[in-house]
Every structure is written in C-alpha cells, then in structure tokens.
Design a protein around this motif. Structure first.
Motif, PDB file in Angstrom:
ATOM      1  N   SER A   1       0.828  -1.209   0.000  1.00 36.03           N
ATOM      2  CA  SER A   1       0.000   0.000   0.000  1.00 36.03           C
ATOM      3  C   SER A   1       0.859   1.255   0.000  1.00 36.03           C
ATOM      4  O   SER A   1       0.557   2.230  -0.709  1.00 36.03           O
ATOM      5  N   PHE A   2       1.950   1.256   0.765  1.00 34.35           N
ATOM      6  CA  PHE A   2       2.842   2.421   0.797  1.00 34.35           C
ATOM      7  C   PHE A   2       3.487   2.632  -0.566  1.00 34.35           C
ATOM      8  O   PHE A   2       3.556   3.768  -1.064  1.00 34.35           O
ATOM      9  N   SER A   3       3.943   1.550  -1.177  1.00 25.62           N
ATOM     10  CA  SER A   3       4.576   1.643  -2.495  1.00 25.62           C
ATOM     11  C   SER A   3       3.595   2.134  -3.549  1.00 25.62           C
ATOM     12  O   SER A   3       3.917   3.000  -4.373  1.00 25.62           O
ATOM     13  N   LEU A   4       2.369   1.575  -3.523  1.00 30.09           N
ATOM     14  CA  LEU A   4       1.369   1.968  -4.512  1.00 30.09           C
ATOM     15  C   LEU A   4       0.878   3.401  -4.303  1.00 30.09           C
ATOM     16  O   LEU A   4       0.572   4.100  -5.272  1.00 30.09           O
ATOM     17  N   LEU A   5       0.821   3.841  -3.047  1.00 33.22           N
ATOM     18  CA  LEU A   5       0.442   5.225  -2.788  1.00 33.22           C
ATOM     19  C   LEU A   5       1.455   6.191  -3.403  1.00 33.22           C
ATOM     20  O   LEU A   5       1.075   7.222  -3.973  1.00 33.22           O
ATOM     21  N   LEU A   6       2.727   5.837  -3.299  1.00 30.30           N
ATOM     22  CA  LEU A   6       3.768   6.673  -3.906  1.00 30.30           C
ATOM     23  C   LEU A   6       3.685   6.634  -5.430  1.00 30.30           C
ATOM     24  O   LEU A   6       3.741   7.669  -6.106  1.00 30.30           O
ATOM     25  N   LEU A   7       3.543   5.417  -5.978  1.00 30.73           N
ATOM     26  CA  LEU A   7       3.505   5.259  -7.427  1.00 30.73           C
ATOM     27  C   LEU A   7       2.242   5.858  -8.041  1.00 30.73           C
ATOM     28  O   LEU A   7       2.275   6.418  -9.148  1.00 30.73           O
TER      29      LEU A   7
ATOM     30  N   PHE B   1       0.368   8.268  -6.780  1.00 31.01           N
ATOM     31  CA  PHE B   1       0.051   9.646  -6.393  1.00 31.01           C
ATOM     32  C   PHE B   1      -0.181  10.559  -7.600  1.00 31.01           C
ATOM     33  O   PHE B   1      -1.148  11.341  -7.609  1.00 31.01           O
ATOM     34  N   PRO B   2       0.675  10.497  -8.642  1.00 30.08           N
ATOM     35  CA  PRO B   2       0.401  11.320  -9.826  1.00 30.08           C
ATOM     36  C   PRO B   2      -0.950  10.980 -10.460  1.00 30.08           C
ATOM     37  O   PRO B   2      -1.702  11.879 -10.870  1.00 30.08           O
ATOM     38  N   LEU B   3      -1.286   9.670 -10.538  1.00 30.92           N
ATOM     39  CA  LEU B   3      -2.576   9.259 -11.087  1.00 30.92           C
ATOM     40  C   LEU B   3      -3.721   9.737 -10.196  1.00 30.92           C
ATOM     41  O   LEU B   3      -4.778  10.137 -10.687  1.00 30.92           O
ATOM     42  N   PHE B   4      -3.490   9.684  -8.888  1.00 27.06           N
ATOM     43  CA  PHE B   4      -4.487  10.161  -7.933  1.00 27.06           C
ATOM     44  C   PHE B   4      -4.820  11.620  -8.221  1.00 27.06           C
ATOM     45  O   PHE B   4      -5.998  12.010  -8.255  1.00 27.06           O
ATOM     46  N   LEU B   5      -3.794  12.424  -8.446  1.00 27.51           N
ATOM     47  CA  LEU B   5      -4.007  13.844  -8.730  1.00 27.51           C
ATOM     48  C   LEU B   5      -4.745  14.041 -10.052  1.00 27.51           C
ATOM     49  O   LEU B   5      -5.625  14.903 -10.162  1.00 27.51           O
ATOM     50  N   VAL B   6      -4.401  13.230 -11.045  1.00 27.54           N
ATOM     51  CA  VAL B   6      -5.063  13.328 -12.350  1.00 27.54           C
ATOM     52  C   VAL B   6      -6.541  12.969 -12.235  1.00 27.54           C
ATOM     53  O   VAL B   6      -7.411  13.703 -12.713  1.00 27.54           O
TER      54      VAL B   6
ATOM     55  N   ASP C   1     -12.472   4.362  -8.492  1.00 34.12           N
ATOM     56  CA  ASP C   1     -12.993   5.015  -7.292  1.00 34.12           C
ATOM     57  C   ASP C   1     -12.418   4.427  -6.012  1.00 34.12           C
ATOM     58  O   ASP C   1     -12.474   5.062  -4.950  1.00 34.12           O
ATOM     59  N   GLU C   2     -11.826   3.228  -6.098  1.00 36.45           N
ATOM     60  CA  GLU C   2     -11.326   2.555  -4.906  1.00 36.45           C
ATOM     61  C   GLU C   2      -9.850   2.847  -4.605  1.00 36.45           C
ATOM     62  O   GLU C   2      -9.321   2.362  -3.608  1.00 36.45           O
ATOM     63  N   ILE C   3      -9.207   3.629  -5.447  1.00 32.45           N
ATOM     64  CA  ILE C   3      -7.790   3.951  -5.227  1.00 32.45           C
ATOM     65  C   ILE C   3      -7.537   4.559  -3.846  1.00 32.45           C
ATOM     66  O   ILE C   3      -6.560   4.197  -3.170  1.00 32.45           O
ATOM     67  N   PRO C   4      -8.386   5.490  -3.359  1.00 32.16           N
ATOM     68  CA  PRO C   4      -8.151   6.048  -2.016  1.00 32.16           C
ATOM     69  C   PRO C   4      -8.164   5.017  -0.895  1.00 32.16           C
ATOM     70  O   PRO C   4      -7.676   5.294   0.202  1.00 32.16           O
ATOM     71  N   GLN C   5      -8.709   3.828  -1.150  1.00 33.86           N
ATOM     72  CA  GLN C   5      -8.731   2.799  -0.121  1.00 33.86           C
ATOM     73  C   GLN C   5      -7.330   2.269   0.196  1.00 33.86           C
ATOM     74  O   GLN C   5      -7.154   1.564   1.200  1.00 33.86           O
ATOM     75  N   LEU C   6      -6.361   2.624  -0.615  1.00 34.79           N
ATOM     76  CA  LEU C   6      -4.981   2.256  -0.282  1.00 34.79           C
ATOM     77  C   LEU C   6      -4.594   2.856   1.072  1.00 34.79           C
ATOM     78  O   LEU C   6      -3.803   2.265   1.817  1.00 34.79           O
ATOM     79  N   TRP C   7      -5.166   4.026   1.378  1.00 34.69           N
ATOM     80  CA  TRP C   7      -4.920   4.656   2.678  1.00 34.69           C
ATOM     81  C   TRP C   7      -5.525   3.815   3.795  1.00 34.69           C
ATOM     82  O   TRP C   7      -4.922   3.667   4.865  1.00 34.69           O
TER      83      TRP C   7
END
Length: 217
Positions: free
Chosen positions: A30-36, A38-43, A123-129
């Motif tokens: 989850s930590f690795s994917l949150l970093l990777l 993050f740019p997609l999250f912003l987009v 829509d489930e990407i934020p669940q990485l947190w």
C-alpha cells in the motif's frame, strides 16, 4: 450454532499469515502503490473536480474486522452526496435474507464519469490509505455498511473475523451481481481457507475483472 470465538480459534493455522505476513505485505504494497499512484491520484481527482465538482472524496462508515466500524474513503461517483444511513433502512428480524441483492437507491444518481470510475475500480484507489492504516487489507470480504451488518446472524458475522478487503473471493465470483447468500458463502470460504496462494489467485482474477469491467455496480 458454532460460537464466533470457537470459530476464530479454528483459524490458528493462519495466525502468522493474517497477523504478520499479510499485514507486512499490506503495509509494503500500500505504501509503495500510494507513492507510485500519487500522480494518477491527482489526475483522477482533477478530472473529477472539472466534470463533477466538489467534494472529490466520499467517506462513509463501514463495518470492519470484529464488527469494529471504520471510515472508508473513495472517489465520489454520485451526483448527490447524502448519508447512507438516511437511505438504507432495513427491518429484518433474524438475519439478512439469503436472496437479498443490494440495489442502488434511486436518489443516488451515479454520474457518467462516476460510472466509468466504478466500472474500472478507479474510485477505490483512495482505499490504499485504509490498507496502510490497517482498517482494511488488499484481499478480504467487501466492507459492508453498518445498516446491513447490524442484522447479521451469528453465522453471517463470521465474515467479520478477518479484515475487509479492496477485493475478495466474493468479488471475483460475481462482484455486484450476486445475492447476499452467495456473497456470504464465498466470504466464509475465504475465511476458512485464507492463504498466500489464495490471495494471489484473487488478486490475479481481480486484475482480469478490472480490465474487462465485468459485474461492476
């Protein structure tokens, strides 16, 4: 009927995997994917803001492991943001009916962009947190709303013995197109047979489903 405590003791074979191995993998991944991501999250957040406005994120109380509530995070996909508790009211007496199928309330209109996000699980990407915090795991039973789990029978509550997951055995066996009884059947199979190999199988099948968009709600 088998007591929940006795049932949980039967899972001692999986203790090291659940509490140590799986949690360690969840933290690292989850930590690795949150970093990777993050740019997609912003987009994805920027696109959502441009086409649907605020709020960008949707939060809701769900039932976690051992019936403990937690706040789940998702990208908002609905036109109207309302409390689920004011929409979903059930009056079941003994348990959630086996033939129950969760239906989208008519006043929760899904946006066109939201439908796309849901179809491909964006829509489930934020669940990485949620996974990093420890509320959820990558693999486990789908986190249910409290308005439904409060009606669980003792047998249905067994699906709450493990952490809920972003994906799970029920999700790869029908996603949103199965009855509650079928979901419980698949979730209890996972609780009883959880292993590293089964989790890998579920993750692989999830990737296939996400690419095809099959069974999306």
């Amino acid at each position: 009927m088998e007591d929940l405590k006795d049932f949980e003791q039967q899972q001692s074979t999986y203790y090291l995997y659940h509490r140590i191995g799986k949690r360690t993998a969840d933290i690292i991944a989850s930590f690795s994917l949150l970093l990777l991501c993050f740019p997609l999250f912003l987009v994805f957040a920027a696109i959502l803001f441009c086409f649907s406005g605020r709020p960008i994120l949707f939060k809701q109380l769900r039932t976690g492991r051992n019936n403990k509530p937690f706040t789940i995070w998702k990208f908002r996909t609905m036109q109207l943001t309302v409390l689920e508790s004011s929409i979903h009211q059930y009056e079941w007496e003994s348990e959630v009916p086996q033939d129950f199928v969760f239906a989208k309330p008519v006043n929760l209109r899904i946006t066109r962009l939201g439908s796309f996000y849901r179809k491909y699980s964006i829509d489930e990407i934020p669940q990485l947190w949620n996974v990093l915090k420890g509320d959820m795991s990558f693999v486990g039973p789908k986190p249910e709303i409290i308005e439904i789990t409060k009606h669980y029978s003792w047998d249905q509550k067994k699906r709450l013995l493990v952490k809920p997951g972003i994906t799970g055995y029920a999700q790869v066996n029908g996603r949103s197109a199965i009855t509650h009884g079928e979901k419980i059947f698949h979730d209890l199979y996972y609780v009883k047979n959880c292993s590293f190999s089964l989790d890998l199988k579920i993750i692989f099948l999830t990737l296939v489903i996400v690419v095809t968009g099959k069974g999306a709600y």
